[in-house]
Write a protein that holds these residues in place. Sequence first.
Motif, mmCIF file in Angstrom:
data_model
loop_
_atom_site.group_PDB
_atom_site.id
_atom_site.type_symbol
_atom_site.label_atom_id
_atom_site.label_comp_id
_atom_site.label_asym_id
_atom_site.label_seq_id
_atom_site.Cartn_x
_atom_site.Cartn_y
_atom_site.Cartn_z
ATOM 1 N N ASP A 64 27.657 35.401 31.568
ATOM 2 C CA ASP A 64 26.864 34.314 32.131
ATOM 3 C C ASP A 64 27.094 34.228 33.645
ATOM 4 O O ASP A 64 27.710 33.302 34.148
ATOM 5 C CB ASP A 64 27.243 32.992 31.454
ATOM 6 N N ARG A 67 26.157 31.051 36.203
ATOM 7 C CA ARG A 67 26.838 29.759 36.226
ATOM 8 C C ARG A 67 27.859 29.696 37.361
ATOM 9 O O ARG A 67 28.355 30.724 37.834
ATOM 10 C CB ARG A 67 27.549 29.497 34.884
ATOM 11 N N GLY A 71 31.156 31.603 35.127
ATOM 12 C CA GLY A 71 31.446 31.336 33.726
ATOM 13 C C GLY A 71 32.815 30.762 33.428
ATOM 14 O O GLY A 71 33.120 30.499 32.266
ATOM 15 N N GLU A 120 29.767 27.570 30.618
ATOM 16 C CA GLU A 120 28.435 28.033 30.273
ATOM 17 C C GLU A 120 27.499 26.849 30.057
ATOM 18 O O GLU A 120 27.937 25.716 29.874
ATOM 19 C CB GLU A 120 28.484 28.889 29.003
#
Length: 493
Positions: A64, A67, A71, A120
């Motif tokens: 991810d 973000r 993450g 997340e």
Amino acid sequence: MSAKKPFRPKARRPRGFEDRSGSVLRVERHLVETASRIYDDWGFEPLQTSAFEYADALGKFLPDEERPNEGVFALEDDDGQWLSLRYDHTAPLARFVAENFQDLNKPYRRYQAGDVWRNEKPGPGRFRQFVQCDADTVGAAGAAADAEMIALAADVMRAVGLADGDYVVRVNDRRILDGVLETIGAADPERRMRVLRAADKLDRLGRDGVALLLGGGRKDESGDFTEGAGLDTAGIDTVLGFLDAGGGSRSDVIGRLEPLIGTSDTGKAGLAALAEIDAVLTAIGVDVDRALFDPSVVRGLGYYTGPVFEAELLAQASYDDGSPIQFGSVGGGGRYDDLVSRFTGQAVPATGFSFGVSRFAAALSALGLTGSVEEKPLVLVVASEKDRSADYLAMARELRAAGFRAEAFVGSGNMGKQMKYADRRGAAAAVIVGSNEREEGLVTIKDLKLGARLAADISDNKQWREEQPAQETVARTDWLRAVSALVERHRAG
């Protein structure tokens, strides 16, 4: 002039985090204890690493990347170094092995369970804090170690009560897809990772969604856009063909994958690993119903270097409205040969398996497979006389010594409120010693579960007082036996 009102924070739970009740925690604890027993039987040693690691030691391997902090949850320490909450147990294990390399027996086999944190985007069933339970082997290079992990995962699934056919471990090797990408000229690291992340979403987005991510990109329901891997139409078709190559025996899948890798040595190494895994699993009795080859399994984390696998639940269950519950993957793992070498500069092969405890436990509960999680019956000692607390606490101690969960009521409230408290706690029985019982050397025992059923047929308080359902009074010398008999009646049905 009115006094300034004191600040009162609003009681609220952060998004993506959950509070778990006692019944949920007991199932999760049972699951961890069962898996830990299997790991221990297979020769693994327990280990507990710290919740925080230095951010540079953890590395940046989460899928991810859009973000904050890529993450992870991170903070700057007072010495200027950044700390991150661990996002799994594997990266901390690599740091531990590197730090203690000379003192560890190799291969080093360890297991660990505990919370991990990921920064997340939260959603249904997707939390920022959850429990993982891992087993890893560090220092074994051959595919036999990967095969052992796959068999171990299958044994955990069996041990928690799942029948063969209610689960499967899906296996692949990342190097095969790398070989495919080499043949279509898309092997550069950034594009490769975008392809891996796209393929990892096949079960959630379907072929059409993955095709978008392999090409120009995809916009989700919220309007967020994810940039794609930029493959052309032929490249997209080739990767989708690779993902569709599963089905049938393990050797059948190997045969379908061979033409897709061309002359790639990387792809050939992946196929050779799958062939060895097949041979080992066959030799130790793990057939295709328990472990199959599935090219769509790629795993989202960026540190995997070879065989990867996922444990999937196939058993069926339904919501209250009759709609089916989709369980999907409850665990997975794979080979990660480069993590320790980040610290040491020398190759240290490793492989491991992990399952998500909360998700797995919720699935077992939905399937009705938590019957083996036996909760000791709770017995409440009622505080009939306020000046007799010491006596009641001593009785609770006697109950605990006899194998019960027991508490003496220490709150405020009359008999009625204490009975309501016992009902809400799910207590099996209430023990009552008032002044009359005390003077006559007696104990009154109320069967709360049977009493609740009988009380449903009583129409008024007068009838209740006259009939006193499911209640008996016994000699003080015989009260523990009477409580035991009551509990045995519950267990018998």
